[in-house]
Design a protein around this motif. Structure first.
Motif, PDB file in Angstrom:
ATOM      1  N   GLY A 620       3.211   9.119   1.963  1.00 59.32           N
ATOM      2  CA  GLY A 620       1.992   9.798   2.370  1.00 59.32           C
ATOM      3  C   GLY A 620       0.936   8.854   2.916  1.00 59.32           C
ATOM      4  N   GLN A 621       1.200   7.549   2.854  1.00 60.41           N
ATOM      5  CA  GLN A 621       0.232   6.556   3.317  1.00 60.41           C
ATOM      6  C   GLN A 621       0.531   6.193   4.770  1.00 60.41           C
ATOM      7  OE1 GLN A 621       0.850   3.478   0.428  1.00 60.41           O
ATOM      8  NE2 GLN A 621      -0.274   4.539  -1.176  1.00 60.41           N
ATOM      9  N   VAL A 622       0.212   7.111   5.667  1.00 64.11           N
ATOM     10  CA  VAL A 622       0.575   6.959   7.069  1.00 64.11           C
ATOM     11  C   VAL A 622      -0.263   5.878   7.738  1.00 64.11           C
ATOM     12  CG1 VAL A 622       0.785   8.163   9.284  1.00 64.11           C
ATOM     13  CG2 VAL A 622       1.294   9.369   7.150  1.00 64.11           C
ATOM     14  N   ASP A 623       0.424   5.004   8.489  1.00 61.02           N
ATOM     15  CA  ASP A 623      -0.184   3.892   9.234  1.00 61.02           C
ATOM     16  C   ASP A 623      -0.987   2.968   8.319  1.00 61.02           C
ATOM     17  OD1 ASP A 623      -0.409   2.474  11.591  1.00 61.02           O
ATOM     18  OD2 ASP A 623      -2.313   3.374  12.128  1.00 61.02           O
ATOM     19  N   TYR A 624      -0.491   2.780   7.107  1.00 62.45           N
ATOM     20  CA  TYR A 624      -1.157   1.892   6.149  1.00 62.45           C
ATOM     21  C   TYR A 624      -0.177   0.804   5.729  1.00 62.45           C
ATOM     22  CZ  TYR A 624      -2.789   0.183   1.613  1.00 62.45           C
ATOM     23  OH  TYR A 624      -3.156  -0.622   0.556  1.00 62.45           O
ATOM     24  N   ALA A 625      -0.544  -0.438   5.977  1.00 59.03           N
ATOM     25  CA  ALA A 625       0.254  -1.570   5.528  1.00 59.03           C
ATOM     26  C   ALA A 625      -0.390  -2.129   4.267  1.00 59.03           C
ATOM     27  CB  ALA A 625       0.320  -2.640   6.613  1.00 59.03           C
ATOM     28  N   PRO A 626       0.297  -2.092   3.129  1.00 50.75           N
ATOM     29  CA  PRO A 626      -0.334  -2.485   1.864  1.00 50.75           C
ATOM     30  C   PRO A 626      -0.790  -3.932   1.835  1.00 50.75           C
ATOM     31  CG  PRO A 626       2.028  -2.154   1.594  1.00 50.75           C
ATOM     32  CD  PRO A 626       1.688  -1.639   2.941  1.00 50.75           C
ATOM     33  N   GLY A 627      -0.092  -4.817   2.565  1.00 52.49           N
ATOM     34  CA  GLY A 627      -0.523  -6.215   2.598  1.00 52.49           C
ATOM     35  C   GLY A 627      -0.627  -6.808   1.209  1.00 52.49           C
ATOM     36  N   ALA A 628      -1.755  -7.425   0.906  1.00 54.32           N
ATOM     37  CA  ALA A 628      -1.945  -8.093  -0.381  1.00 54.32           C
ATOM     38  C   ALA A 628      -2.697  -7.222  -1.382  1.00 54.32           C
ATOM     39  CB  ALA A 628      -2.694  -9.407  -0.172  1.00 54.32           C
ATOM     40  N   ALA A 629      -2.642  -5.895  -1.200  1.00 52.16           N
ATOM     41  CA  ALA A 629      -3.420  -4.996  -2.059  1.00 52.16           C
ATOM     42  C   ALA A 629      -3.085  -5.179  -3.539  1.00 52.16           C
ATOM     43  CB  ALA A 629      -3.177  -3.548  -1.636  1.00 52.16           C
ATOM     44  N   ASP A 630      -1.798  -5.429  -3.840  1.00 47.36           N
ATOM     45  CA  ASP A 630      -1.392  -5.583  -5.238  1.00 47.36           C
ATOM     46  C   ASP A 630      -0.941  -7.010  -5.536  1.00 47.36           C
ATOM     47  OD1 ASP A 630      -1.817  -2.834  -5.666  1.00 47.36           O
ATOM     48  OD2 ASP A 630       0.146  -2.375  -4.825  1.00 47.36           O
ATOM     49  N   ALA A 631      -1.481  -7.964  -4.795  1.00 43.28           N
ATOM     50  CA  ALA A 631      -1.018  -9.345  -4.942  1.00 43.28           C
ATOM     51  C   ALA A 631      -1.235  -9.885  -6.349  1.00 43.28           C
ATOM     52  CB  ALA A 631      -1.728 -10.236  -3.915  1.00 43.28           C
ATOM     53  N   ALA A 632      -2.313  -9.474  -6.998  1.00 50.45           N
ATOM     54  CA  ALA A 632      -2.659 -10.043  -8.307  1.00 50.45           C
ATOM     55  C   ALA A 632      -1.558  -9.822  -9.343  1.00 50.45           C
ATOM     56  CB  ALA A 632      -3.976  -9.442  -8.790  1.00 50.45           C
ATOM     57  N   GLY A 633      -0.847  -8.706  -9.259  1.00 51.94           N
ATOM     58  CA  GLY A 633       0.172  -8.420 -10.262  1.00 51.94           C
ATOM     59  C   GLY A 633       1.580  -8.737  -9.827  1.00 51.94           C
ATOM     60  N   PHE A 634       1.737  -9.505  -8.764  1.00 53.68           N
ATOM     61  CA  PHE A 634       3.066  -9.770  -8.216  1.00 53.68           C
ATOM     62  C   PHE A 634       3.407 -11.246  -8.335  1.00 53.68           C
ATOM     63  CE2 PHE A 634       5.463 -10.887  -4.204  1.00 53.68           C
ATOM     64  CZ  PHE A 634       6.698 -10.440  -4.662  1.00 53.68           C
ATOM     65  N   ASN A 635       4.574 -11.525  -8.892  1.00 46.17           N
ATOM     66  CA  ASN A 635       5.046 -12.900  -9.019  1.00 46.17           C
ATOM     67  C   ASN A 635       6.380 -13.030  -8.291  1.00 46.17           C
ATOM     68  OD1 ASN A 635       5.685 -15.502  -9.674  1.00 46.17           O
ATOM     69  ND2 ASN A 635       6.015 -15.113 -11.862  1.00 46.17           N
ATOM     70  N   PRO A 636       6.388 -13.560  -7.056  1.00 45.22           N
ATOM     71  CA  PRO A 636       7.640 -13.631  -6.297  1.00 45.22           C
ATOM     72  C   PRO A 636       8.666 -14.564  -6.915  1.00 45.22           C
ATOM     73  CG  PRO A 636       5.886 -14.837  -5.172  1.00 45.22           C
ATOM     74  CD  PRO A 636       5.242 -14.098  -6.301  1.00 45.22           C
ATOM     75  N   ALA A 637       8.241 -15.438  -7.813  1.00 45.67           N
ATOM     76  CA  ALA A 637       9.180 -16.364  -8.446  1.00 45.67           C
ATOM     77  C   ALA A 637      10.153 -15.652  -9.375  1.00 45.67           C
ATOM     78  CB  ALA A 637       8.405 -17.432  -9.211  1.00 45.67           C
ATOM     79  N   THR A 638       9.890 -14.378  -9.686  1.00 43.11           N
ATOM     80  CA  THR A 638      10.795 -13.621 -10.567  1.00 43.11           C
ATOM     81  C   THR A 638      11.803 -12.800  -9.775  1.00 43.11           C
ATOM     82  OG1 THR A 638       9.263 -11.738 -10.644  1.00 43.11           O
ATOM     83  CG2 THR A 638       8.991 -13.450 -12.309  1.00 43.11           C
ATOM     84  N   LEU A 639      11.753 -12.853  -8.455  1.00 44.07           N
ATOM     85  CA  LEU A 639      12.693 -12.093  -7.637  1.00 44.07           C
ATOM     86  C   LEU A 639      14.070 -12.743  -7.680  1.00 44.07           C
ATOM     87  CD1 LEU A 639      10.431 -11.501  -4.501  1.00 44.07           C
ATOM     88  CD2 LEU A 639      10.996  -9.823  -6.267  1.00 44.07           C
TER      89      LEU A 639
END
Length: 688
Positions: A620-639
């Motif tokens: 439902g989020q048309v033409d919206y790129a989330p970008g770094a909106a949730d960066a604070a809770g994301f740790n790419p080192a766990t991928l």
């Protein structure tokens, strides 16, 4: 900000604006031929002449407004603001003179010129030119230049604006065009009369303000007023470039770019532009059923009944795989149908990529495509963006021109800009050396992981290693995945993955399934056993192996939802109707569900989209790129997962840029481009 007057109207503008931009900010119209917002300033057409008044007095001569900035204006005198005059008799006379000179040698072939109706020279000669001519000398003639199968040249029409030269040099990064001679002898040429090699080369057609460079495949096909114009989304890569499809009747005649600053700016790749002739060739336009080893045409009732029978067995022995060009609606209908019959075997990763599931940031281009403009250190891992996403590659080149440092882990390639090649294998991720320090100390670091890297046996380990290198902080997420399939992010968003106890795509493709539904899967080896039900558009590899063929609609023939590599939801629109008896994909699956006795709970596109949004809110989020909106809770080192990194070279997911999907492989134009590239790569120069 600086206060100035434009035709007596006071405006406040940034000092870095050109006088042309300042005039347009005040609502004045300034004609131009050489000036373009995304190219360097040339200042050679002089059509943008204006008067500059300092202290109420005009300067000694008109000024080229594109070549001077507001900050370059002299200080105001006698408490009077500097004034830019765009409509005075002096300006009018100057522009008429410029136009007169431009038309001295321009041929009078508007009736046979493909630029007719869309020509800047036509429009501006009417608006700013004289009513007659004063020159009777013979017009000059210029020999045509060979620029390959895409760009047609009529160089006698050229007005030497040099937009094409600046584009291929600055944006495409392949400086194969230049000017020779001086004055009346000046010519734009490819020097060696060779085909342009850039994947963005045909953008010079849009940039050319006259009919000197036009579309060779489109030549003499139609006039612009004959065409129905539809704004939609490109699917040739995962960028989701905004395009306009021009059609006449049931045929797509051309594809043009639309401006979207966050995605493609105003460029598109040559494949996006010219694969359109593949939409009308090798099409599946009726259902087929294989009997006694041969496919025969069938009615829809027969085909759906046969498909329903094949899928009526053990739910654990049937499955569905989504291909690269599957739209959101078709995948949602397929997912709902297979969950309704109790099958856990659903997957959208025919390449076997080790990606998917939560968190969403683990498979998105989190910095956003426009975020490349901010990056100061970029590490490419197992990706060749020049082949996988040429428009994005142009953004990276722009970042490099601005001063960003770029390094590459994977097979060596010409990316159109200097990139430090750290190593061919994934093990090079542990040996970044000096660039590793630069990445760590960068304010806006980016790590871009390619689809090929994740599809390897050590793909999960590559994901973990790349995640450890990515910089994530408040307002910036430097971990990015560059997909090559237009369908992939949308499928991952809706969970088109194996359910509990389900098989992955690779496991299903190894065989052992009673029945397998393929939503346009053509890029992999298909199993020899079991019933293959192919829902697609072209007679490609999937259709050749299929036992039942259900003809679907191409991306220009349906209203569809696409999610690009940065997670931006966009709606494509139908430009033409499906060929023959073909139908939109989701309607086929809806009809199949009714025959199977598992009727899906939607009868219209609106109802399907409503359920898709209800079940998966990101749609439902048309033409919206989330970008770094949730960066604070994301740790790419766990991928991914810890593991050994192989030294085997990481090859690009795209082998032949021009033949990467069924539509492109059906295109004569793309076949010719591929042939020329193969010949060029096989040639040896004299010094060798």
């Amino acid at each position: 900000m600086t206060k100035i007057l434009v035709d007596g109207v006071e405006v406040d503008v940034p000092p870095e604006l050109t006088l042309l931009q300042a005039c347009e900010a005040a609502g004045a119209e300034i004609p131009r031929f050489c000036y373009h917002e995304r190219l360097s300033i040339a200042g050679n057409c002089r059509m943008c002449l204006i008067e500059v008044k300092v202290g109420g007095r005009s300067g000694p001569k008109p000024v080229a407004s594109c070549a001077q900035q507001v900050r370059d204006l002299p200080p105001p005198r006698d408490n009077m603001l500097n004034e830019l005059v765009t409509r005075s008799p002096t300006v009018k006379k100057a522009r008429e003179g410029v136009m007169e000179f431009l038309l001295i040698n321009h041929p009078l072939d508007c009736p046979i010129c493909d630029q007719g109706g869309e020509c800047d020279l036509q429009d501006q000669s009417v608006a700013y030119g004289r009513g007659g001519k004063r020159f009777d000398e013979n017009k000059r003639a210029v020999e045509e230049k060979f620029m390959g199968p895409l760009v047609k040249t009529v160089m006698t029409r050229c007005i030497q604006c040099t937009r094409c030269i600046r584009f291929v040099t600055e944006v495409a990064g392949v400086p194969e065009l230049g000017a020779t001679g001086r004055g009346e002898d000046m010519e734009i040429t490819t020097y060696l009369e060779a085909s342009l090699t850039s994947e963005l080369s045909a953008n010079v057609i849009d940039l050319c303000p006259v009919g000197a460079l036009t579309s060779k495949p489109y030549a003499f096909n139609a006039r612009p007023w004959e065409l129905t114009k539809t704004e939609t989304i490109d699917v040739m890569d995962a960028l989701g470039s905004n395009i306009r499809v021009d059609a006449r009747g049931d045929a797509v005649l051309r594809v043009l770019p639309r401006v979207h600053e966050g995605i493609n700016e105003e460029w598109i790749s040559d494949k996006t532009r010219y694969a359109e002739d593949g939409l009308g060739r090798q099409r599946l336009d009726r259902p087929y059923i294989r009997e006694h080893g041969k496919l025969r045409a069938a009615s829809w009732d027969e085909a759906l009944a046969a498909a329903a029978k094949a899928l009526s067995g053990d739910p654990k022995k049937i499955g569905v795989i989504a291909g690269d060009l599957a739209c959101g609606e078709s995948m949602k209908a397929a997912l709902d149908l297979f969950r309704a019959v109790g099958s856990p075997n659903t997957d959208c990763r025919p390449d076997g990529a080790a990606i998917g599931g939560a968190p969403r940031q683990g498979y998105l281009f989190n910095s956003a495509i426009a975020g490349i403009d901010q990056a100061d250190a970029i590490l490419l891992v197992g990706t060749n963006p020049r082949l996988e996403a040429p428009v994005l590659n142009a953004r990276i080149r722009k970042g490099w021109l601005r001063g960003a440092r770029v390094a590459h882990v994977g097979e060596a390639a010409d990316l159109s800009y200097p990139a430090e090649h750290i190593g061919a294998g994934a093990d090079a991720l542990g040996k970044l050396g000096d660039f590793g320090n630069a990445l760590k100390n960068a304010q806006f670091p980016m790590v871009i992981v390619g689809a090929a890297a994740m599809a390897r046996a050590d793909g999960s380990a590559i994901l973990r290693a790349a995640g450890k290198l990515a910089g994530v902080k408040e307002g910036w997420n430097g971990f990015n995945v560059l997909h090559t399939a237009a369908s992939r992010v949308g499928a991952l968003d809706m969970g088109f993955l194996p359910d509990a106890g389900g098989k992955t795509a690779r496991e299903m493709l190894r065989g052992g399934m009673d029945a397998l539904v393929l939503l346009g899967v053509d890029e992999v080896e298909l199993p020899r056993s079991g019933t293959i039900i192919y829902l697609g558009t072209h007679g490609d590899r999937g259709a050749h192996r299929a036992d039942i063929i259900l003809p679907g609609a191409a991306y220009t023939e349906k209203n569809a939802t696409w999610v690009n590599t940065e997670g931006r939801v966009q709606y494509g629109a139908r430009a033409t109707f499906p060929k023959g008896d073909a139908r939109e994909d989701w309607t086929i699956l809806r009809a199949l569900s009714a025959v199977m006795g598992k009727t899906l709970p939607y009868d219209s596109l609106e109802a399907l989209r409503a359920k898709m949004i209800a079940d998966h809110p990101t749609f439902g989020q048309v033409d919206y790129a989330p970008g770094a909106a949730d960066a604070a809770g994301f740790n790419p080192a766990t991928l991914g997962a810890e593991g050994a990194l192989s030294s085997d070279p990481i090859r690009s997911a795209i082998g032949d840029f021009y033949l990467s999907n069924p539509i492109a492989r059906a295109s004569k134009t793309m076949a010719e481009c591929s042939r020329l590239r193969a010949e060029r790569n096989g040639l040896k120069v004299a010094a060798e």
